[in-house]
Motif scaffolding. Structure first.
Motif, PDB file in Angstrom:
ATOM      1  N   ALA A 175       0.877  -1.203  -0.020  1.00 15.08           N
ATOM      2  CA  ALA A 175       0.159  -0.108  -0.104  1.00 15.08           C
ATOM      3  C   ALA A 175       0.801   1.326  -0.119  1.00 15.08           C
ATOM      4  O   ALA A 175       1.826   1.095   0.363  1.00 15.08           O
ATOM      5  CB  ALA A 175      -0.971   0.017   1.306  1.00 15.08           C
ATOM      6  N   SER A 176       0.456   2.443  -0.526  1.00 18.54           N
ATOM      7  CA  SER A 176       0.988   3.473  -0.158  1.00 18.54           C
ATOM      8  C   SER A 176      -0.083   4.870  -0.619  1.00 18.54           C
ATOM      9  O   SER A 176      -1.034   4.693  -1.654  1.00 18.54           O
ATOM     10  CB  SER A 176       2.023   3.600  -1.556  1.00 18.54           C
ATOM     11  N   LEU A 177       0.160   5.930  -0.027  1.00 22.29           N
ATOM     12  CA  LEU A 177      -0.550   7.278  -0.331  1.00 22.29           C
ATOM     13  C   LEU A 177       0.264   8.164  -1.044  1.00 22.29           C
ATOM     14  O   LEU A 177       0.386   8.289  -2.333  1.00 22.29           O
ATOM     15  CB  LEU A 177      -1.330   7.548   0.792  1.00 22.29           C
ATOM     16  N   ARG A 178       1.414   8.386  -0.048  1.00 25.70           N
ATOM     17  CA  ARG A 178       2.417   9.627  -0.377  1.00 25.70           C
ATOM     18  C   ARG A 178       3.179   9.238  -1.619  1.00 25.70           C
ATOM     19  O   ARG A 178       3.466   9.869  -2.441  1.00 25.70           O
ATOM     20  CB  ARG A 178       3.270   9.916   0.869  1.00 25.70           C
ATOM     21  N   THR A 179       3.720   7.989  -1.541  1.00 25.04           N
ATOM     22  CA  THR A 179       4.721   7.638  -2.425  1.00 25.04           C
ATOM     23  C   THR A 179       4.095   7.439  -3.900  1.00 25.04           C
ATOM     24  O   THR A 179       4.519   7.980  -4.835  1.00 25.04           O
ATOM     25  CB  THR A 179       5.552   6.052  -2.190  1.00 25.04           C
ATOM     26  N   ARG A 225       7.895  -0.661  -5.315  1.00 24.14           N
ATOM     27  CA  ARG A 225       7.755  -0.601  -3.751  1.00 24.14           C
ATOM     28  C   ARG A 225       7.517  -2.131  -3.274  1.00 24.14           C
ATOM     29  O   ARG A 225       6.633  -2.878  -3.773  1.00 24.14           O
ATOM     30  CB  ARG A 225       6.439   0.313  -3.286  1.00 24.14           C
ATOM     31  N   GLU A 260      10.452   2.287  -1.813  1.00 28.88           N
ATOM     32  CA  GLU A 260      10.673   1.567  -0.510  1.00 28.88           C
ATOM     33  C   GLU A 260      10.777   0.157  -0.773  1.00 28.88           C
ATOM     34  O   GLU A 260       9.566  -0.479  -0.921  1.00 28.88           O
ATOM     35  CB  GLU A 260       9.543   2.043   0.554  1.00 28.88           C
ATOM     36  N   HIS A 284      14.497   3.328   2.274  1.00 34.69           N
ATOM     37  CA  HIS A 284      13.494   4.094   1.599  1.00 34.69           C
ATOM     38  C   HIS A 284      14.154   5.365   1.424  1.00 34.69           C
ATOM     39  O   HIS A 284      13.853   6.648   1.847  1.00 34.69           O
ATOM     40  CB  HIS A 284      12.368   4.310   2.667  1.00 34.69           C
ATOM     41  N   GLN A 329      12.258   8.820   0.824  1.00 33.80           N
ATOM     42  CA  GLN A 329      11.993   9.548   1.949  1.00 33.80           C
ATOM     43  C   GLN A 329      13.036  10.169   2.593  1.00 33.80           C
ATOM     44  O   GLN A 329      12.774  11.208   3.042  1.00 33.80           O
ATOM     45  CB  GLN A 329      11.167   8.438   2.993  1.00 33.80           C
ATOM     46  N   CYS A 342       7.712  10.315   8.752  1.00 33.40           N
ATOM     47  CA  CYS A 342       7.207   9.797   7.426  1.00 33.40           C
ATOM     48  C   CYS A 342       5.631   9.919   7.015  1.00 33.40           C
ATOM     49  O   CYS A 342       5.291  10.023   5.875  1.00 33.40           O
ATOM     50  CB  CYS A 342       8.114   8.628   6.932  1.00 33.40           C
ATOM     51  N   LEU A 343       4.835   9.676   7.854  1.00 34.88           N
ATOM     52  CA  LEU A 343       3.526   9.111   7.758  1.00 34.88           C
ATOM     53  C   LEU A 343       3.334   8.129   7.151  1.00 34.88           C
ATOM     54  O   LEU A 343       4.144   7.647   6.084  1.00 34.88           O
ATOM     55  CB  LEU A 343       3.058  10.369   6.975  1.00 34.88           C
ATOM     56  N   PRO A 344       2.383   7.164   7.048  1.00 34.58           N
ATOM     57  CA  PRO A 344       1.188   7.481   7.958  1.00 34.58           C
ATOM     58  C   PRO A 344       1.556   7.326   9.401  1.00 34.58           C
ATOM     59  O   PRO A 344       2.685   6.782   9.616  1.00 34.58           O
ATOM     60  CB  PRO A 344       0.027   6.556   7.579  1.00 34.58           C
ATOM     61  N   ARG A 350       8.184  15.016  -0.896  1.00 28.80           N
ATOM     62  CA  ARG A 350       8.178  13.867  -1.483  1.00 28.80           C
ATOM     63  C   ARG A 350       8.265  14.104  -2.727  1.00 28.80           C
ATOM     64  O   ARG A 350       8.694  13.536  -3.854  1.00 28.80           O
ATOM     65  CB  ARG A 350       7.238  13.068  -1.001  1.00 28.80           C
TER      66      ARG A 350
HETATM   67  N1   CP Z   1       5.895   7.685   3.655  1.00 29.33           N
HETATM   68  C1   CP Z   1       5.522   7.087   2.797  1.00 29.33           C
HETATM   69  O1   CP Z   1       6.169   6.187   2.093  1.00 29.33           O
HETATM   70  O2   CP Z   1       4.115   7.127   2.643  1.00 29.33           O
HETATM   71  P1   CP Z   1       3.335   6.231   1.907  1.00 29.33           P
HETATM   72  O3   CP Z   1       3.561   4.497   2.449  1.00 29.33           O
HETATM   73  O4   CP Z   1       1.819   6.372   2.184  1.00 29.33           O
HETATM   74  O5   CP Z   1       3.672   6.022   0.503  1.00 29.33           O
END
Ligand code: CP
Length: 312
Positions: free
Chosen positions: A46-50, A109, A141, A146, A149, A268-270, A296
């Protein structure tokens, strides 16, 4: 730059950070560089930011973007010489060679298993793509690292530091799930390349890979580590020695406003609110987490730009 799989692929970090900051000021200055070029982004996790920042970065450079969630594709085999009569349907050899025909850059990823230390430390997925792809590979990642990041964090620290050699603390923080070491490792790699006073703090038993941390001071007393800190970077990770295990949930290691004082807060979130860090920290003026996520895009964009520049 011919690939970006770890921070060592950047020859001059401070120069690259400055170039990223220039891109942030004018993101469309190379809007034609990526014309008729495609980045294929492969997500085993899963990912949001990347996902969104890398896509935005590629589009800022005029690139096409294809995204494949690998869970929707044929299950992949990475071992050589396997008799594939069980669950896996497609070997990395064919997959990487085929995707290379559709992509000018492949971004991957792939998190660790946290069960098989040997397999994880060998970076079997990322290295499979590096070995068999005929185009440059970017690490979005991996099992142990990573670097996108880390580059975003370098930009954030550079933009916000108020002195030449700030004190930076990487603090383990509680989490209910066993998490990878990738972000913490990437941050430690980054600290090797920045002019900072760096301290790592965590409960005993949560030592990261000693090969990575050996030059740095580990302080088991979080309060002592935080004294005079300018930046506090919080992250949970599972045990490395008792691989992938949660040894203690240690709620008293949560980052609170009272603990960090005037230090800037990074993550780094989440992030799980009121588990890793309390609301007051995340909602406070010294939280950099949203700016880290913003950076990012420019970390990914400078990496894509440098790779595009060197494509034959
Ligand atoms: N920090 C980071 O890599 O966020 P995601 O896992 O949402 O991509």
């Amino acid at each position: 730059m011919k690939k970006y799989t770890n921070l060592n692929d950047i020859k001059n970090l401070s120069d690259t950070v400055q170039k990223a900051i220039q891109l942030k000021e004018n993101p469309y200055q190379f809007a034609h560089l990526g014309q008729h070029k495609t980045v294929v982004m492969l997500f085993f996790n899963a990912s949001l930011r990347t996902r969104l920042s890398t896509e935005k970065a590629a589009k800022n450079l005029g690139m096409e973007v294809s995204v494949l969630n690998i869970t929707n594709a044929w299950s992949m085999e990475f071992e050589d010489g396997t008799v594939m009569n069980l669950s896996t349907s497609e070997h990395i050899k064919e997959a990487a060679m085929v995707i290379s025909q559709y992509a000018d850059i492949i971004a991957v990823r792939a998190f660790p298993t946290l069960k098989d230390k040997e397999k994880d430390t060998s970076e079997i997925v990322l290295n499979g793509f590096i070995k068999y792809a005929s185009v440059p590979v970017i690490n979005m990642e991996s099992a142990t690292d990573h670097p996108l990041q880390a580059l975003a964090d370098a930009i954030t620290i550079t933009e916000t530091k108020t002195m030449n050699k700030p004190k930076v603390v990487l603090s383990w923080a509680p989490h209910p799930k066993a998490l990878p070491h990738s972000v913490a490792n990437a941050f430690v790699h980054l600290m090797h390349n920045m002019d900072v006073e760096f301290v790592i703090t965590h409960p005993e038993g949560y030592e990261l890979d000693a090969e990575i941390t050996k030059e740095f001071h580990i302080e088991y007393n979080q309060e002592k580590a935080f004294k005079n800190a300018d930046f506090i970077y919080a992250k949970n990770w599972s045990s490395f020695t008792k691989y992938g295990k949660i040894l203690t949930e240690a709620p008293n290691w949560m980052i609170t406003q009272g603990k960090i004082g005037a230090a800037k807060f990074m993550h780094c979130l989440p992030i799980r609110r009121n588990v890793v860090a309390e609301d007051a920290v995340l909602d406070g003026d010294n939280s950099l987490v949203i700016e880290q996520a913003n950076n990012r895009t420019y970390a990914a964009q400078i990496v894509l730009k440098e790779i595009l520049t060197h494509l034959s």
